[in-house]
Structures are given as structure tokens and as C-alpha cells.
Design a protein around this motif. Structure first.
Motif, PDB file in Angstrom:
ATOM      1  N   LEU B 212       4.715  -8.825  -2.838  1.00  0.00           N
ATOM      2  CA  LEU B 212       4.985  -8.339  -1.485  1.00  0.00           C
ATOM      3  C   LEU B 212       4.052  -7.182  -1.127  1.00  0.00           C
ATOM      4  CD1 LEU B 212       6.955  -8.583   0.981  1.00  0.00           C
ATOM      5  CD2 LEU B 212       8.270  -6.761  -0.064  1.00  0.00           C
ATOM      6  N   GLN B 213       3.839  -6.307  -2.096  1.00  0.00           N
ATOM      7  CA  GLN B 213       2.982  -5.141  -1.854  1.00  0.00           C
ATOM      8  C   GLN B 213       1.568  -5.604  -1.480  1.00  0.00           C
ATOM      9  OE1 GLN B 213       0.473  -2.979  -2.950  1.00  0.00           O
ATOM     10  NE2 GLN B 213       1.321  -1.532  -1.464  1.00  0.00           N
ATOM     11  N   GLU B 216       1.602  -7.242   2.089  1.00  0.00           N
ATOM     12  CA  GLU B 216       1.695  -6.237   3.162  1.00  0.00           C
ATOM     13  C   GLU B 216       0.398  -5.439   3.274  1.00  0.00           C
ATOM     14  OE1 GLU B 216       5.072  -3.728   3.425  1.00  0.00           O
ATOM     15  OE2 GLU B 216       6.506  -5.374   3.555  1.00  0.00           O
ATOM     16  N   SER B 217      -0.225  -5.169   2.115  1.00  0.00           N
ATOM     17  CA  SER B 217      -1.509  -4.456   2.142  1.00  0.00           C
ATOM     18  C   SER B 217      -2.571  -5.284   2.861  1.00  0.00           C
ATOM     19  CB  SER B 217      -1.977  -4.139   0.721  1.00  0.00           C
ATOM     20  OG  SER B 217      -1.191  -3.111   0.190  1.00  0.00           O
ATOM     21  N   ASN B 220      -2.125  -4.843   6.471  1.00  0.00           N
ATOM     22  CA  ASN B 220      -2.579  -3.496   6.824  1.00  0.00           C
ATOM     23  C   ASN B 220      -4.104  -3.433   6.874  1.00  0.00           C
ATOM     24  OD1 ASN B 220      -1.386  -0.990   7.491  1.00  0.00           O
ATOM     25  ND2 ASN B 220      -2.132  -0.109   5.583  1.00  0.00           N
ATOM     26  N   PRO B 232       3.398  -0.488   5.877  1.00  0.00           N
ATOM     27  CA  PRO B 232       3.030  -1.570   6.804  1.00  0.00           C
ATOM     28  C   PRO B 232       4.234  -2.119   7.575  1.00  0.00           C
ATOM     29  CG  PRO B 232       1.937  -1.862   4.704  1.00  0.00           C
ATOM     30  CD  PRO B 232       2.880  -0.731   4.525  1.00  0.00           C
TER      31      PRO B 232
END
Lengths: 136, 489
Positions: B212-213, B216-217, B220, B232
Motif C-alpha cells: 500500500l505504501q 500511494e507513493s 504522490n 497521500p
């Protein structure tokens, strides 16, 4: 000069007497560095009703400052972590219900782009006995 | 039949109103001020809820089973061409609106409604609707058996064909009151403390967070510097939808989110099962408590008369919070429960799956309406008068030996029947011996248990089917492998 040395020894003695173990200098330096670098903070706390229900929060970072907050930490007060500049963060809330109930996660952040605060609710049912919610 | 359809449809519509918010799903970019976190929260809540979206495999399985039952029920409803459509519509609407769970067995389809919101204080209401497979009313069937052979089958077929898929519907409401005693709150608080201990010692690292990180990055990073955010999730959907790369990255995230969340939930559930988190529910359920049950069974045509039943149950479980406290104090010398003492308590008070509570007492009142129907080819109507019945049931069980592989269960019931000479007053008692089988023997037997039951009735006709007669009023029945309810030799 001799007077200064005496004062230092007395302080250490006092600290030992009242049972406080000083943090190792290395950790103290690291925490201080994070606080100095911090571009903001994230605060988390959980309120519960019914249940029993237990939850945890994991904060994922694009840097190496991932954090995990236990049920104990989230319910015994406000759990806090510093946010480092240049990193992006993701927050995931997991939990499990022994019996039907409700848990509310309060999440509050201060970043370079401002302040935000949210309440996220997990209720079983309709949620299943185990849940994973993307909070941020 | 139409009456039953309208009633069930009304229940579904009422529930739909309550669940409308849960069903609503908005993935479009129509609201540019909406934040990414709102979209992800809504989706992850949906994927964490039991229902069609949460587990595609079980949805398909449930649909296959329900379809088979629907076909079976519909095959009996030859008089109504719309029958399959109506029951199927209700089932699909119930599941789609996330009103609860649909389960089925050989002869019925059960709609279990989700408990109502805001009932934590007073107790829990558990409503459900059971659609029974309509069949000829027993006494009517017996009456047809006495007819002349020349008209018997024709009469039975004519009545049978008149039965529809919604001609035997039962509406049930169960209420479990919460104890209002201050000790009940203290008990829940203490079990909550234990739940925290169990939960916090369970490993929780999940691949999901890393995935997920990264996703989302990516969103972003696809945006111009001024639109990026350390979280984000705080980015407005307008910014994401206005950027093709960010929108594509979000689409990829959304595509995989359901499976990733299902996997994360399953992993956590397995880990919590291993440490014993969920069995804390047994400590609460095992406390002495009352249950109230009310049901009305609405039958039409040849399916029989309407029935209304009210019952109150008092029960205490084989394991309980008080039992665990007592065990910790007396056996382990601990003033307070902790994970170690609860584990030790369950180890010494293990129980056979689905076994009865330690003790329960049920008082029940039931009323059967009058019934009359014309049998084709017969001049006189078939008629039964209304009846009332008071029933007392007692059930108790205990383990034999320290291994908890052997259990004795006693059940006894007495019916005080008014206005029905065919039933009279009946007393039936059963004593069951259940032996847990070893793994290799269970494999040969086809199940984990051997059950032998001694049956006694005050009149021979109340004794039921047994495998061996011990006398006109007593017999013995047994099963190897299967559970007591589905007893087979």
C-alpha cells in the motif's frame, strides 16, 4: 573546576537513588535527531464500546521510520510519532472483535501542509470479526 | 403465498433502508474535493465486511447451493410460473443489500438478518426468516393414506401440486438481554483486558502495508510538487483524476485492494485463532444467561396450520468467565486472570465441538391454529382444531475423565398438550454418550465422533426411530462418524 566535578557526581548519585535508569546516550541522540528533523507529528488513540475488541495501527513510511502501535498503546492514551521531512506515510488500522461492538480511531496530524484530524469507526457488524481499514 | 412474499419483501426493504449507506459505492471523480483516504476507507470497509465482495469464492459457492435449493423449491411450485423468480429475487436482494447472511440446509433457506444497531445496551436482537420447503401437512398425509387406493394418489398429487415455494415461512426473533448488573460491566472490562493481551502478543507484520505504501507513493510521485502530500490519503480526488498517471496508479491500487485486504484479514484471523483470541467469547457466552425466542410459522394451502411459539431459556456454559476466575484462584493461586491462566483453563476444560451447554432449562408455549382443507375426491373436509401446548425441556452435560474425549448428555422434555387427543401428554428422555475418535479411526469412520443414545418415552409412539428396541417405551440408537442430529448407524 573541582567544584563542577563534585556537582556532576552528586547528580548521578541522586538519579540512581530514586531508581531512574538514564537512557543510553546513543538512543537519546537518535530520538533527539528525529525530533529535530521532524516536520510534524502524528497522534493516534482508540475508544471502544461493546466488544471486547482489540486493534493495532501500522504506519508505513517511504523512509525507514515505520511504526506499529499496539492495542495497549492506542487505548492507554495518545500514541505519537514524529514525521520526517521528505517521507510519505500510509496508515493502516487492523483489529478483531471477540463480540459485536464499536471502536473509533482518532487520528490527528500536523504536517508542513497543515493540520488534520479524523475519526474512523469500525463496527462489527456490518464489519466482519476481523478488519483491515486503510486510514490514510 | 402472496402474503408471505409481501411480508419478506417488506422485511428486505426495511433492512435495505438501514443498509443503504453500506451499499452505496462511489468510485467516480464527480466530487473533486473528496479525499483519497475517503475512497480507500470506504473500499477497505466494504472488503472487510462479510458479503459478496469480501470473499468471491464463498459467494460463488453460496450462490450455487442457494440456486440448487431454489430450483428444488420451485420444482414443487408448478402452479405459479413466477415462483423461482420471486424467491431468487428475495435471496439476491438480501445478499446484495448486505442485510445479513443466507444459509441453507436440505429443506430450508434461512435469511439471518444482521443484528440491529445501537442494541449493545439493552441486549441483542437476532431476527431471521426461514423459508421451509413446503410439504403436505403430516396429519393430512396420514388421512390420505386411509383413503381408497383408487383416489389416494390422485388426491395427494392434486394437493401436492398446489404447494408453492413460499407456502411455509417462519419468522423468528431471538433476544439475548445483556446483564444489567454492575458485575457484568466489570466482567466485560476484564475480558477486554485479556483480549488486549492476546492481541498484542500476536505477530502482525503484513506485506499489505509495504504494498500500500508503494502504491500511494506512486500516486504522490505522479503529481506535480505542489499537489503532493506527506500523507497521500489527504490528496483531493480532483488532483488525482486530473492527472492521467496518478489516476492510473490509483486504478491499479483499487484493482488489487480487495484481494490484499481479504488476505490480510485471513492472515490475522489465523494468527488470532492460534493464540486463542476468539475463544474469549466462550467465557462471556458461558456465563449464566436468559434467551428469549418468539416465532410464527405461516403456512398456506395443504402445508398445514399456522403455529406460534414463545420460549424462554436459562443456560450456563461448560466454560465461563467465573469458572476461569475460580480456576486461576484455586489452582494457580492468581488473583487476576491473565493469558497464561486462561490458556491453562481452556486446556483443562476443553469441549467437544457443538456440544450442549453445561445446563439449560427451556419453558415454551406454542399454539397451533385450526386447519381445514378440502381433499379432492372426498366429500368431507379435512379439519383439525386449534391446540395449545406447554413444554418444559432440560439439558445437562458433563465430561468423563480428564481427557475430555468422552461426554455424557442428558435431555428430557415434557409436553402438556391441551385440546389434542392425538398428542396427549408426553415425556421423552435421552441419555447420550459421545466418544471423540482418534484421528486414524475417525478417518475410517468418516467423522470424529461415536454417539450412543438411550431413549425413553412414557408412551411407545413418542419414542421415535431407534436402532434397537429395549422395550416398547425404550430403545437405543447410535452413530459413528456423524453428529447426533444426523444419526446414522
Amino acid at each position: 573546576m573541582p567544584a563542577k566535578k563534585k556537582t556532576k557526581k552528586l547528580r548521578l548519585k541522586t538519579i540512581k537513588k530514586i531508581g531512574i535508569t538514564p537512557r543510553p546516550p546513543r538512543m537519546r541522540r537518535r530520538a533527539a535527531a528525529a525530533e529535530t528533523l521532524a516536520s510534524g507529528t502524528l497522534e493516534l488513540s482508540v475508544m471502544k464500546k461493546g466488544g471486547p475488541v482489540s486493534t493495532s495501527v501500522e504506519v508505513g513510511s517511504s523512509g525507514d521510520d515505520d511504526r506499529m502501535f499496539s492495542d495497549q498503546q492506542l487505548t492507554s492514551g495518545t500514541a505519537k510519532m514524529p514525521l520526517l521531512p521528505g517521507n510519505t506515510y500510509t496508515v493502516v488500522w487492523q483489529g478483531a472483535f471477540v463480540k459485536p461492538g464499536t471502536a473509533v480511531l482518532h487520528v490527528e496530524g500536523n504536517t508542513s501542509q497543515g493540520h488534520f484530524a479524523d475519526d474512523v469507526t469500525a463496527q462489527h457488524p456490518p464489519l466482519g470479526d476481523v478488519f483491515t481499514l486503510v486510514v490514510l | 403465498m402472496r402474503r408471505a412474499f409481501v411480508r419478506i419483501a417488506a422485511c428486505v426493504c426495511l433492512g435495505a433502508g438501514l443498509a443503504a449507506t453500506a451499499w452505496a459505492r462511489d468510485l467516480d471523480c464527480s466530487d473533486p474535493d473528496r479525499k483519497l483516504k475517503d475512497v480507500l476507507r470506504e473500499l477497505s470497509a466494504e472488503f472487510s465486511s462479510p458479503g459478496p465482495a469480501a470473499d468471491p469464492a464463498s459467494k460463488q459457492r453460496d450462490e450455487r447451493l442457494t440456486d440448487a435449493l431454489t430450483d428444488e423449491l420451485a420444482s414443487r411450485a408448478t402452479s405459479d410460473g413466477l415462483a423461482i423468480g420471486r424467491l431468487d429475487f428475495l435471496r439476491r436482494a438480501f445478499v446484495a443489500l448486505d442485510l445479513g447472511a443466507v444459509s441453507e440446509d436440505e429443506n430450508s433457506l434461512v435469511f439471518n438478518f444482521n443484528p440491529g444497531k445501537g442494541t449493545e445496551k439493552s441486549g441483542q436482537f437476532s431476527p431471521r426468516i426461514i423459508v421451509h420447503q413446503a410439504a403436505l401437512y403430516g396429519p393430512l398425509d396420514d388421512e390420505i393414506d386411509t383413503l381408497d387406493e383408487t383416489i389416494r394418489e390422485a388426491s395427494r398429487d392434486a394437493l401436492d401440486k398446489g404447494l408453492g415455494d413460499l407456502d411455509d415461512v417462519e419468522y423468528v426473533l431471538r433476544y439475548t438481554p445483556h446483564s444489567q448488573l454492575p458485575t457484568a460491566d466489570a466482567r466485560i472490562k476484564d475480558v477486554q483486558r485479556l483480549a488486549t493481551q492476546y492481541y498484542d502478543k500476536t505477530p502482525k507484520e503484513m506485506d499489505f502495508l509495504g504494498w500500500l505504501q508503494q502504491e500511494e507513493s506512486s500516486i504522490n510521485d505522479a503529481l506535480p510538487q505542489e499537489s503532493r502530500n506527506p500523507f497521500p490519503g489527504n490528496i483531493p480526488m480532483g488532483d488525482i483524476c486530473g492527472n492521467a498517471d496518478a489516476k492510473n496508479a490509483l486504478q491499479l491500487l483499487v484493482n488489487d485492494l480487495g484481494l490484499k485486504i481479504a488476505a490480510a484479514n485471513e492472515l490475522l484471523r489465523k494468527r488470532l485463532e492460534v493464540v486463542g483470541f476468539f475463544r474469549l467469547a466462550d467465557l462471556i457466552d458461558g456465563e449464566p444467561r436468559f434467551l428469549f425466542n418468539g416465532s410464527t410459522r405461516q403456512r398456506a394451502d395443504a402445508a398445514g396450520p399456522d403455529e406460534t411459539t414463545l420460549s424462554v431459556t436459562w443456560q450456563i456454559g461448560a466454560v465461563s468467565y467465573r469458572g476461569a476466575r475460580r480456576y486461576a484462584e484455586k489452582k494457580l493461586g492468581k488473583a487476576e486472570l491473565d493469558v497464561t491462566s486462561v490458556d491453562a483453563y481452556f486446556e483443562t476444560h476443553g469441549r467437544l465441538a457443538d456440544s450442549l451447554p453445561l445446563f439449560s432449562f427451556v419453558g415454551e408455549y406454542s399454539r397451533v391454529s385450526s386447519f381445514q382443507i378440502a381433499i379432492p375426491g372426498v366429500v368431507d373436509e379435512f379439519r383439525t382444531e386449534p391446540t395449545h401446548k406447554l413444554t418444559a425441556k432440560l439439558a445437562a452435560g458433563c465430561y468423563l475423565g480428564a481427557g475430555h474425549d468422552t461426554r455424557l448428555d442428558l435431555t428430557a422434555s415434557y409436553d402438556d398438550v391441551k385440546d389434542d387427543t392425538t398428542l396427549l401428554d408426553r415425556f421423552v428422555a435421552e441419555l447420550s454418550w459421545t466418544q471423540q475418535l482418534g484421528a486414524s479411526f475417525a478417518k475410517i469412520a468418516g467423522g470424529p465422533e461415536f454417539v450412543a443414545t438411550l431413549v425413553y418415552a412414557n408412551k411407545p409412539e413418542f419414542r421415535g426411530a431407534v436402532d434397537e428396541d429395549l422395550g416398547l417405551r425404550a430403545g437405543i440408537k447410535w452413530s459413528v462418524g456423524k453428529k447426533k442430529d444426523g444419526a446414522t448407524k
